[in-house]
Design a protein around this motif. Sequence first.
Motif, mmCIF file in Angstrom:
data_model
loop_
_atom_site.group_PDB
_atom_site.id
_atom_site.type_symbol
_atom_site.label_atom_id
_atom_site.label_comp_id
_atom_site.label_asym_id
_atom_site.label_seq_id
_atom_site.Cartn_x
_atom_site.Cartn_y
_atom_site.Cartn_z
ATOM 1 N N TYR A 34 0.831 -1.201 0.000
ATOM 2 C CA TYR A 34 0.000 0.000 0.000
ATOM 3 C C TYR A 34 0.868 1.255 0.000
ATOM 4 O O TYR A 34 0.613 2.197 -0.745
ATOM 5 C CB TYR A 34 -0.920 -0.032 1.221
ATOM 6 C CG TYR A 34 -1.854 1.133 1.326
ATOM 7 C CD1 TYR A 34 -2.855 1.329 0.388
ATOM 8 C CD2 TYR A 34 -1.738 2.043 2.375
ATOM 9 C CE1 TYR A 34 -3.727 2.405 0.491
ATOM 10 C CE2 TYR A 34 -2.599 3.113 2.477
ATOM 11 C CZ TYR A 34 -3.586 3.288 1.533
ATOM 12 O OH TYR A 34 -4.438 4.351 1.639
ATOM 13 N N GLN A 35 1.923 1.263 0.842
ATOM 14 C CA GLN A 35 2.823 2.410 0.890
ATOM 15 C C GLN A 35 3.562 2.573 -0.433
ATOM 16 O O GLN A 35 3.775 3.692 -0.902
ATOM 17 C CB GLN A 35 3.822 2.265 2.041
ATOM 18 C CG GLN A 35 4.668 3.496 2.255
ATOM 19 C CD GLN A 35 3.838 4.710 2.638
ATOM 20 O OE1 GLN A 35 2.965 4.630 3.483
ATOM 21 N NE2 GLN A 35 4.104 5.836 1.997
ATOM 22 N N LYS A 40 4.346 5.700 -5.409
ATOM 23 C CA LYS A 40 4.354 5.801 -6.873
ATOM 24 C C LYS A 40 3.320 6.805 -7.373
ATOM 25 O O LYS A 40 3.484 7.394 -8.437
ATOM 26 C CB LYS A 40 4.097 4.433 -7.504
ATOM 27 C CG LYS A 40 5.271 3.487 -7.357
ATOM 28 C CD LYS A 40 5.064 2.282 -8.203
ATOM 29 C CE LYS A 40 6.018 2.446 -9.306
ATOM 30 N NZ LYS A 40 6.263 1.579 -10.283
ATOM 31 N N SER A 41 2.236 7.010 -6.619
ATOM 32 C CA SER A 41 1.190 7.924 -7.071
ATOM 33 C C SER A 41 1.464 9.377 -6.689
ATOM 34 O O SER A 41 0.788 10.273 -7.189
ATOM 35 C CB SER A 41 -0.163 7.502 -6.503
ATOM 36 O OG SER A 41 -0.214 7.747 -5.113
ATOM 37 N N THR A 42 2.440 9.628 -5.843
ATOM 38 C CA THR A 42 2.704 10.994 -5.380
ATOM 39 C C THR A 42 2.990 11.969 -6.514
ATOM 40 O O THR A 42 2.401 13.043 -6.556
ATOM 41 C CB THR A 42 3.850 10.996 -4.358
ATOM 42 O OG1 THR A 42 3.474 10.176 -3.257
ATOM 43 C CG2 THR A 42 4.149 12.393 -3.862
ATOM 44 N N GLN A 44 2.068 11.878 -9.598
ATOM 45 C CA GLN A 44 1.021 11.867 -10.628
ATOM 46 C C GLN A 44 -0.217 12.601 -10.126
ATOM 47 O O GLN A 44 -1.239 11.997 -9.790
ATOM 48 C CB GLN A 44 0.693 10.436 -11.016
ATOM 49 C CG GLN A 44 1.895 9.707 -11.563
ATOM 50 C CD GLN A 44 1.620 8.246 -11.788
ATOM 51 O OE1 GLN A 44 0.546 7.753 -11.488
ATOM 52 N NE2 GLN A 44 2.614 7.550 -12.314
ATOM 53 N N VAL A 45 -0.124 13.922 -10.101
ATOM 54 C CA VAL A 45 -1.175 14.754 -9.517
ATOM 55 C C VAL A 45 -2.490 14.612 -10.283
ATOM 56 O O VAL A 45 -3.539 14.366 -9.693
ATOM 57 C CB VAL A 45 -0.718 16.229 -9.485
ATOM 58 C CG1 VAL A 45 -1.820 17.117 -8.951
ATOM 59 C CG2 VAL A 45 0.534 16.375 -8.649
ATOM 60 N N LEU A 46 -2.441 14.747 -11.592
ATOM 61 C CA LEU A 46 -3.670 14.693 -12.389
ATOM 62 C C LEU A 46 -4.356 13.330 -12.265
ATOM 63 O O LEU A 46 -5.579 13.254 -12.074
ATOM 64 C CB LEU A 46 -3.366 14.999 -13.853
ATOM 65 C CG LEU A 46 -4.584 15.009 -14.785
ATOM 66 C CD1 LEU A 46 -5.548 16.110 -14.384
ATOM 67 C CD2 LEU A 46 -4.142 15.171 -16.222
ATOM 68 N N ASN A 47 -3.584 12.257 -12.326
ATOM 69 C CA ASN A 47 -4.180 10.917 -12.228
ATOM 70 C C ASN A 47 -4.826 10.682 -10.866
ATOM 71 O O ASN A 47 -5.884 10.052 -10.772
ATOM 72 C CB ASN A 47 -3.117 9.851 -12.491
ATOM 73 C CG ASN A 47 -2.648 9.868 -13.922
ATOM 74 O OD1 ASN A 47 -3.337 10.379 -14.797
ATOM 75 N ND2 ASN A 47 -1.469 9.335 -14.167
ATOM 76 N N ARG A 48 -4.192 11.198 -9.797
ATOM 77 C CA ARG A 48 -4.772 11.036 -8.465
ATOM 78 C C ARG A 48 -6.106 11.763 -8.368
ATOM 79 O O ARG A 48 -7.075 11.239 -7.818
ATOM 80 C CB ARG A 48 -3.815 11.554 -7.396
ATOM 81 C CG ARG A 48 -2.644 10.649 -7.164
ATOM 82 C CD ARG A 48 -1.817 11.087 -5.984
ATOM 83 N NE ARG A 48 -0.976 12.216 -6.321
ATOM 84 C CZ ARG A 48 -1.058 13.406 -5.729
ATOM 85 N NH1 ARG A 48 -1.921 13.614 -4.784
ATOM 86 N NH2 ARG A 48 -0.276 14.381 -6.099
ATOM 87 N N TRP A 49 -6.185 12.986 -8.900
ATOM 88 C CA TRP A 49 -7.431 13.746 -8.815
ATOM 89 C C TRP A 49 -8.504 13.139 -9.704
ATOM 90 O O TRP A 49 -9.691 13.160 -9.355
ATOM 91 C CB TRP A 49 -7.187 15.212 -9.143
ATOM 92 C CG TRP A 49 -6.530 15.906 -7.995
ATOM 93 C CD1 TRP A 49 -5.209 16.192 -7.858
ATOM 94 C CD2 TRP A 49 -7.151 16.334 -6.787
ATOM 95 N NE1 TRP A 49 -4.979 16.792 -6.649
ATOM 96 C CE2 TRP A 49 -6.160 16.899 -5.972
ATOM 97 C CE3 TRP A 49 -8.456 16.310 -6.319
ATOM 98 C CZ2 TRP A 49 -6.436 17.423 -4.723
ATOM 99 C CZ3 TRP A 49 -8.726 16.841 -5.064
ATOM 100 C CH2 TRP A 49 -7.721 17.387 -4.283
ATOM 101 N N ILE A 50 -8.123 12.583 -10.828
ATOM 102 C CA ILE A 50 -9.092 11.882 -11.672
ATOM 103 C C ILE A 50 -9.639 10.666 -10.917
ATOM 104 O O ILE A 50 -10.839 10.395 -10.938
ATOM 105 C CB ILE A 50 -8.462 11.483 -13.016
ATOM 106 C CG1 ILE A 50 -8.240 12.733 -13.878
ATOM 107 C CG2 ILE A 50 -9.328 10.475 -13.760
ATOM 108 C CD1 ILE A 50 -7.459 12.477 -15.144
ATOM 109 N N ALA A 70 3.841 11.631 1.473
ATOM 110 C CA ALA A 70 4.894 12.122 2.359
ATOM 111 C C ALA A 70 5.251 13.531 2.049
ATOM 112 O O ALA A 70 5.351 13.943 0.949
ATOM 113 C CB ALA A 70 6.115 11.323 2.307
ATOM 114 N N ASP A 71 5.126 14.069 2.672
ATOM 115 C CA ASP A 71 5.252 15.540 2.544
ATOM 116 C C ASP A 71 6.717 15.981 2.225
ATOM 117 O O ASP A 71 7.632 15.744 3.006
ATOM 118 C CB ASP A 71 4.831 16.174 3.860
ATOM 119 C CG ASP A 71 4.883 17.692 3.871
ATOM 120 O OD1 ASP A 71 4.973 18.293 2.795
ATOM 121 O OD2 ASP A 71 4.853 18.256 4.970
ATOM 122 N N ASP A 72 6.751 16.570 1.040
ATOM 123 C CA ASP A 72 8.091 17.112 0.754
ATOM 124 C C ASP A 72 8.385 18.328 1.616
ATOM 125 O O ASP A 72 9.508 18.547 2.024
ATOM 126 C CB ASP A 72 8.219 17.533 -0.726
ATOM 127 C CG ASP A 72 8.383 16.341 -1.643
ATOM 128 O OD1 ASP A 72 8.761 15.279 -1.129
ATOM 129 O OD2 ASP A 72 8.143 16.483 -2.851
#
Length: 175
Positions: A34-35, A40-42, A44-50, A70-72
């Motif tokens: 899961y982590q 890997k999804s961090t 990919q902003v557009l894909n996460r919001w989709i 994780a917060d940069d």
Amino acid sequence: MNVGGGGKDGAAGESSSAASSAISKWVFSMSRGYQHMLDKSTPQVLNRWIFLVVIAFIYAVDPEFQELTADDGPSLPTRGSDEFRPFVRRLPEFKFWYSLTKAFCVAFMLTFFSAFDVPVFWPILLFYWLVLFISTMKRQIMHMIKYRYVPFTFGKQRYTGKKVVPSDDASISRP
């Protein structure tokens, strides 16, 4: 004194510890997977919001489907050409997206249980939401009022620039 709770040799204690060890290994491997997926999804902003919009669409638009189924962090400038930005986000975009996705997933899963299908009179729900909103936003609203930050245009001073005084030849006195 037999702490294992089993027979003379403690076989029941060993089997329960082996079962708990197998469960903890499975939970650890699921947690790592899961982590890994979150890492890997961090970027990919557009894909996460989709993905979030698809989950919200499934949750909100299709009630028949619900019945069936994780917060940069900030960094300091490293070069002279980097711009200093004093605004620091308290909630990064990824954490915001992650919280919304978890909330929609939990809400979606709760629709499968009839115990959570409680009828609510909508004015009471609206009043409850307003009380929660005001109580949680009170500090932010007071801060905005203190520093005169009003996001609306009424009541703000408008600057139109210098007014040009018309020059009139008759008003100029000649010696």
